[in-house]
Design an enzyme around this catalytic site. Structure first.
Site, short mmCIF file in Angstrom:
data_model
loop_
_atom_site.label_atom_id
_atom_site.label_comp_id
_atom_site.label_asym_id
_atom_site.label_seq_id
_atom_site.Cartn_x
_atom_site.Cartn_y
_atom_site.Cartn_z
N TYR A 14 -17.33 3.58 -14.17
CA TYR A 14 -17.55 3.56 -12.85
C TYR A 14 -17.79 2.16 -12.35
O TYR A 14 -18.70 1.47 -13.05
CB TYR A 14 -18.78 4.52 -12.45
CG TYR A 14 -18.60 5.58 -11.52
CD1 TYR A 14 -18.17 5.49 -10.14
CD2 TYR A 14 -18.49 6.93 -11.89
CE1 TYR A 14 -17.48 6.37 -9.42
CE2 TYR A 14 -18.08 7.77 -11.18
CZ TYR A 14 -17.73 7.78 -9.91
OH TYR A 14 -17.65 8.69 -9.15
N GLU A 59 -18.32 1.07 -8.84
CA GLU A 59 -18.36 1.00 -7.38
C GLU A 59 -19.02 -0.54 -7.15
O GLU A 59 -19.82 -1.01 -7.77
CB GLU A 59 -19.56 1.93 -6.94
CG GLU A 59 -18.83 3.30 -6.81
CD GLU A 59 -19.73 4.41 -6.31
OE1 GLU A 59 -21.19 4.19 -6.34
OE2 GLU A 59 -19.37 5.52 -5.79
N ASP A 109 3.34 -3.27 6.83
CA ASP A 109 3.17 -2.56 5.70
C ASP A 109 4.24 -2.55 4.87
O ASP A 109 5.26 -2.16 5.17
CB ASP A 109 2.90 -1.17 6.24
CG ASP A 109 2.90 -0.16 5.07
OD1 ASP A 109 3.10 -0.46 3.86
OD2 ASP A 109 2.61 1.15 5.40
N THR A 165 2.11 -0.89 -1.50
CA THR A 165 1.60 0.01 -2.75
C THR A 165 2.26 -0.73 -3.86
O THR A 165 2.92 -1.74 -3.84
CB THR A 165 2.54 1.42 -2.68
OG1 THR A 165 3.98 0.97 -2.80
CG2 THR A 165 2.24 2.07 -1.36
N LYS A 220 6.06 1.12 -6.18
CA LYS A 220 7.26 1.20 -5.64
C LYS A 220 8.15 0.09 -5.84
O LYS A 220 8.38 0.05 -7.32
CB LYS A 220 7.55 1.38 -3.98
CG LYS A 220 6.55 2.53 -3.58
CD LYS A 220 6.91 2.86 -2.20
CE LYS A 220 6.03 4.03 -1.67
NZ LYS A 220 5.88 4.38 -0.23
N ARG A 239 0.42 3.61 -9.77
CA ARG A 239 0.25 4.30 -8.38
C ARG A 239 -1.26 3.41 -7.78
O ARG A 239 -2.20 3.52 -8.44
CB ARG A 239 0.13 5.63 -8.37
CG ARG A 239 1.30 6.36 -9.04
CD ARG A 239 1.27 7.70 -8.74
NE ARG A 239 1.83 7.91 -7.18
CZ ARG A 239 3.31 8.04 -7.24
NH1 ARG A 239 4.08 7.88 -8.07
NH2 ARG A 239 3.78 8.15 -5.87
C1 LIG Z 1 4.78 5.09 0.59
C2 LIG Z 1 4.35 4.51 1.73
C3 LIG Z 1 3.14 4.49 1.95
C4 LIG Z 1 1.94 5.55 1.41
O1 LIG Z 1 1.92 5.40 0.12
P1 LIG Z 1 1.37 6.54 -0.77
O2 LIG Z 1 0.83 5.97 -2.01
O3 LIG Z 1 2.26 7.72 -0.75
O4 LIG Z 1 -0.15 7.03 0.00
C5 LIG Z 1 2.41 3.92 3.19
N1 LIG Z 1 3.13 3.12 3.92
C6 LIG Z 1 4.62 3.03 3.83
C7 LIG Z 1 5.51 2.29 4.76
C8 LIG Z 1 5.06 3.85 2.47
O5 LIG Z 1 6.36 3.67 2.17
#
Ligand SMILES: *Cc1c(COP(=O)(O)O)cnc(C)c1O
Length: 418
Positions: A55, A57, A201, A228, A231, A237
Site C-alpha cells: 500500500y 497511498e 488524450d 494510457t 497501448k 495497463r
Molecule cells: C483507450 C482509451 C482510453 C481509456 O483507457 P482504459 O485504460 O480503457 O480506461 C481513454 N482515452 C482514449 C482516447 C483511449 O483510446
C-alpha cells in the site's frame, strides 16, 4: 523449490489452463486491434512481483503507510523518466487506467457543469470524452465537435465557431478511432482565444510520441497530455497525466485523494521499466516502423477495393468501411476475420447509419504486429488475407486455407515474453 507458475499449475489447474490457452491464442493469431500490444518481458516480471503487496497511498516522501523505501524509488524513477520522455514539467503515474486518468483531469481542474469541447464518439472520440452513457458525460457539459465530411479530418473552422459560442473551460483533442494527425497549433490558438485549458488524450499514440515518430503536444504549448501505458507505449495497463507546472498540484490532489486510493505499485514499477525502454534507439525504430507498417497496410488495402475512412492514415490505425467495400457490416467482417485468426474490432464510422454493435466498419492497427517484428512486406501479405477473406465470407474452404497460412506465418514471429 517450485516456481510461481508451477505452483499455479499444481494448485489451480483451471486458471493455469486458461492462462496457457491465452498464451497460445496470442501466439497463433495476428493481433490488429490498434489499442492492444504485447508488453515487454521485464514488464511481465514487474507486474507479477511483490510490489503488488504494498500500500503506497500518497506520493514519494509523503505517504500514509510505512515501508516505502523501494516504492518511493520506483515511483520517482517512473515520474522522472516520464518527464524526460515526454519533455514535460510534471508527471502523475498513479492513474489505474486510461478512463481514471481523464476523470482525474476533469474533476481536478473543472467544476461539475463546466463546458468541455471534445470529439463526438462516432467521429473518433472516446467514451470518456463525454459520451452520454458515461458518467463524465452526465457530470460535465460536453460540446461534441465532428470531422469534416469532405476529407474526414477535424473540422477546425467548426471547432473555432463552437469554441467562440460555448466558451469551454477545456478543449480536448486526441482520439480513439481517428486515423489522422492532429494540428496542435490550431487547437492551441483556438483555446487561447477563449482562455481554455488545452488537453491531448494521447492514449492511442502515446508510444509514437515517446518514440518521436509523431508530434508532441507539449512542443505546441499544451497544458495537459494524458496517455494510457498499455497501448502503443507497450507497458502495463495504466494511465499517466503529464502536465505543465501550474497544474501539477491540482492534478496530484485529484488523482489521490480525490479519485483513487492506493496506487498499483506493481504497475508503477512496470511503467518505470517501460519508460526506460522508450528512451532506447530500438524503441524509436519501433515507433517509426509502426507508422510505416500502417501506411503500407492502408495502401495495400485501398489498392484492393477497400474504402478507408479519410482515405488513408497518418498514424498507427485505419478504419475500413466494410459495408462500402465488401457489403458486410463490421460485426460480420470482424467474425469472418476471427475465423482466419486475424483479430480486428468492429467500429462505428462518422454518422454511422448502423447501430454500435453492428456498425459499418472495422478498425485495424499495427502496434502489436510491429512488436512481433513484422515489416512492410508482411503487411502486404496481411492485406491479401484480409481482402480474400472479406470478399468471400461464405467460402469456408477458402477461409480454412487462409487460417492455416496465417498460423504458419505466425510461427515466424515470436511474441515477447511468451
Ligand atoms: C483507450 C482509451 C482510453 C481509456 O483507457 P482504459 O485504460 O480503457 O480506461 C481513454 N482515452 C482514449 C482516447 C483511449 O483510446
Amino acid at each position: 523449490m517450485n516456481s510461481n507458475i508451477e505452483l499455479l499449475e499444481q494448485n489451480d489447474p483451471a486458471v493455469y489452463a486458461a492462462l496457457r490457452g491465452e498464451e497460445s491464442r496470442q501466439r497463433s493469431g495476428i493481433e490488429l486491434i490498434p489499442s492492444e500490444n504485447y508488453t515487454f518481458p521485464e514488464v511481465l516480471a514487474t507486474l507479477g512481483s511483490v510490489f503488488t503487496n504494498k500500500y503506497s497511498e500518497g506520493y514519494p516522501g509523503r505517504r500514509y503507510y510505512g515501508g516505502q523505501e523501494f516504492t518511493d524509488q520506483i515511483e520517482n524513477l517512473a515520474r522522472d523518466r516520464a518527464k524526460a520522455v515526454f519533455r514535460c514539467e510534471h508527471a502523475n503515474v498513479q492513474p489505474l487506467s486510461g478512463s481514471a486518468m481523464n476523470q482525474a483531469v476533469y474533476l481536478g481542474l473543472l467544476e461539475p457543469g463546466d463546458t468541455i469541447m471534445a470529439m463526438d464518439l462516432s467521429h473518433g472520440g472516446h467514451l470518456t470524452h463525454g459520451a452520454p452513457v458515461s458518467h463524465m458525460g452526465k457530470l460535465f457539459n460536453f460540446i461534441r465537435y465532428v470531422t469534416d465530411p469532405s476529407d474526414g479530418s477535424v473540422d477546425y473552422d467548426q471547432v473555432r465557431k463552437d469554441a467562440l459560442t460555448h466558451k469551454p473551460k477545456l478543449v480536448l483533442c486526441g482520439y480513439t478511432s481517428y486515423p489522422r494527425d492532429i494540428d496542435y497549433a490550431k487547437f492551441k490558438a483556438i483555446a487561447d482565444e477563449v482562455g481554455a485549458i488545452t488537453m491531448t488524450d494521447a492514449s492511442h499514440f502515446g508510444g509514437l510520441v515517446a518514440g518521436e515518430a509523431m508530434n508532441n503536444p507539449f512542443d505546441f504549448g499544451f497544458d495537459i497530455v494524458t496517455t494510457t501505458t498499455h497501448k502503443s507505449l507497450r507497458g502495463p495497463r495504466g494511465g499517466m497525466v503529464l502536465c505543465r507546472k501550474p497544474f501539477a498540484k491540482k492534478i496530484d490532489k485529484s488523482v489521490f485523494p480525490g479519485l483513487q486510493g492506493g496506487p498499483h505499485m506493481n504497475a508503477v514499477a512496470a511503467i518505470a521499466v517501460t519508460l526506460k525502454k522508450a528512451q532506447t534507439e530500438e524503441f524509436k525504430q519501433y515507433a517509426q516502423q509502426v507508422l510505416i507498417n500502417s501506411k503500407t497496410l492502408a495502401n495495400a488495402l485501398m489498392s484492393n477495393q477497400a474504402t478507408l475512412i479519410t482515405g488513408g492514415t497518418d498514424n498507427h490505425m485505419m478504419v475500413v468501411d466494410t459495408v462500402a467495400s465488401f457489403g458486410l457490416d463490421g460485426r460480420r467482417a470482424e467474425e469472418v476475420l476471427d475465423k482466419v485468426q486475424i483479430t480486428t474490432n468492429k467500429q462505428i464510422i462518422p454518422d454511422d447509419p448502423l447501430p454500435p454493435l453492428r456498425p459499418s466498419g472495422i478498425r485495424i492497427g499495427t502496434p502489436a504486429a510491429t512488436t512481433r517484428g513484422m515489416v512492410g512486406s508482411d503487411m502486404e501479405q496481411l492485406a491479401g488475407w484480409i481482402i480474400d477473406s472479406l470478399k468471400a465470407p461464405e467460402d469456408e474452404a477458402n477461409l480454412e486455407r487462409i487460417r492455416c497460412e496465417v498460423e504458419a506465418f505466425c510461427t515466424r514471429f515470436p511474441v515477447p515474453g511468451i
